[in-house]
Scaffold this active site. Structure first.
Site, short mmCIF file in Angstrom:
data_model
loop_
_atom_site.label_atom_id
_atom_site.label_comp_id
_atom_site.label_asym_id
_atom_site.label_seq_id
_atom_site.Cartn_x
_atom_site.Cartn_y
_atom_site.Cartn_z
N ASN A 47 32.69 36.83 44.81
CA ASN A 47 32.62 38.25 44.45
C ASN A 47 31.41 38.43 43.54
OD1 ASN A 47 33.02 40.84 43.51
ND2 ASN A 47 34.83 40.34 42.28
N LYS A 54 30.19 41.14 42.41
CA LYS A 54 30.35 42.29 41.51
C LYS A 54 29.06 43.14 41.51
CE LYS A 54 33.72 39.64 38.97
NZ LYS A 54 34.43 39.39 37.74
N HIS A 103 40.83 44.98 42.68
CA HIS A 103 40.34 44.02 41.68
C HIS A 103 40.68 44.54 40.28
CE1 HIS A 103 37.63 41.70 39.17
NE2 HIS A 103 37.62 40.80 40.14
N GLU A 133 39.04 44.76 37.67
CA GLU A 133 38.02 45.62 37.07
C GLU A 133 38.13 47.05 37.60
OE1 GLU A 133 34.77 43.00 37.96
OE2 GLU A 133 35.56 41.60 36.47
N GLU A 189 44.67 36.74 40.12
CA GLU A 189 43.62 36.59 39.11
C GLU A 189 44.17 37.03 37.75
OE1 GLU A 189 39.45 36.76 40.90
OE2 GLU A 189 40.10 38.82 40.73
N GLY A 228 35.99 35.82 33.88
CA GLY A 228 34.73 35.87 33.14
C GLY A 228 34.84 35.37 31.71
N SER A 287 37.46 32.36 36.34
CA SER A 287 36.69 31.23 35.81
C SER A 287 36.78 29.97 36.67
CB SER A 287 37.08 30.93 34.36
OG SER A 287 36.77 32.04 33.55
N GLY A 318 33.82 34.59 40.78
CA GLY A 318 32.88 35.61 40.31
C GLY A 318 31.58 34.97 39.90
N GLY A 319 31.44 34.72 38.59
CA GLY A 319 30.19 34.21 38.01
C GLY A 319 29.58 33.04 38.77
P1 PGA Z 1 34.99 34.92 37.34
O1 PGA Z 1 35.45 36.23 38.16
O2 PGA Z 1 34.98 33.77 38.32
O3 PGA Z 1 33.62 35.24 36.82
O4 PGA Z 1 36.00 34.70 36.26
C1 PGA Z 1 36.46 36.19 39.13
C2 PGA Z 1 36.69 37.57 39.69
O5 PGA Z 1 36.67 38.54 38.94
O6 PGA Z 1 36.91 37.75 40.92
#
Ligand code: PGA
Length: 258
Positions: free
Chosen positions: A13, A15, A100, A102, A172, A178, A218, A239-240
């Site tokens: 993802n 983002k 998600h 967010e 999640e 993050g 993470s 994500g990251g």
């Molecule tokens: P992250 O994000 O791996 O940066 O923690 C995961 C996500 O929000 O899908």
């Protein structure tokens, strides 16, 4: 994971990151870096909407699939700023993220709108990746399971068991996104098993055994192996670490079983 019916899925993802040049460079590096012939997990990248068509073009001939980060439930019309299921398909998407955290936290997403989006995705033949997860306050006040049950039941409202076959659920924990703090493999497994049992209750044992439940929060090259080795963890939403070809490929290669 131990059920061969469930092919692991690793989804990246992106983002609100990367413009066209960076998006194409990343997927080219991913496609080049995968072993050939590729026999690992299903791989999905989820770029911003504006990059979907160029990424789709760059992915031709590679096993990597494409997803959108959200979709609207209407087919078309006066919904300024929204993206329809058809737009996603037209741009080359096969998958879509829904709900998600967010979106829930910053853009007013509710279980009811998640349910509408999920129905629209299924109707359009897109594979929905529905995200659920508890906040730190909810976990600390022992509400994790109640929250997940409400989110799952709300998302699946009115759907038939057969509709759920293609569904992917992404667990999640919001406190792990993050933050560098990930759930331990045992903590995640416990929750994934709870979700699978809930799915059996809401649909059937057979469907619950088929639905993939992936973990997000993470996920990194150094924790994927233990997470993916858990019986009810069928891959990861990253994500990251999906923004670097090197780390995303390490994560893909860290999923041993399939
Ligand atoms: P992250 O994000 O791996 O940066 O923690 C995961 C996500 O929000 O899908």
């Amino acid at each position: 994971m131990t059920n061969p019916q469930r092919r692991p899925l690793i989804a990246g993802n992106w983002k609100m990151n990367l413009c066209l040049k960076g998006s194409v460079a990343l997927v080219r590096a991913l496609a080049d870096g995968l072993s050939k012939p590729f026999e690992g997990p299903e791989i999905l990248v989820v770029p911003p909407f504006t990059a979907l068509s160029v990424v789709s073009e760059a992915l031709k001939g590679s096993p990597i699939q494409l997803g959108g980060q959200n979709l609207h439930w209407e087919e078309k019309g006066a919904f300024t700023g929204e993206i329809s299921p058809e737009h996603l398909k037209d741009a080359g998407c096969t998958h879509v993220l829904i709900g998600h955290s967010e979106r829930r936290q910053y853009f007013g997403e509710t279980d009811a709108t998640v349910n509408k989006r999920l129905k629209a995705a299924l109707k359009a033949g897109l594979v929905p990746v529905v995200c659920i997860g508890e906040t730190l306050a909810e976990r600390e006040s022992q509400k994790t399971y109640r929250v997940l049950e409400t989110q799952t039941t709300g998302a699946l409202q009115g759907l038939q068991a057969a509709d759920l076959k293609t569904l992917v659920i992404a667990y999640e924990p919001v406190w792990a996104i993050g933050t560098g703090k990930n759930a331990t493999p045992e903590q995640a497994q416990e929750v994934h098993l709870f979700i699978r049992k809930l799915l059996a209750h809401l649909s059937s044992e057979t469907i619950a055994r088929e639905v993939r439940i992936i973990y997000g929060g993470s996920v990194k090259p150094d924790n994927i192996e233990l997470l993916a080795a858990q019986e009810d963890i069928d891959g990861a939403l990253v994500g990251g670490a999906s923004l670097s070809a090197e780390s995303f490929i390490k994560i893909v290669n860290g999923v041993k079983k399939g």
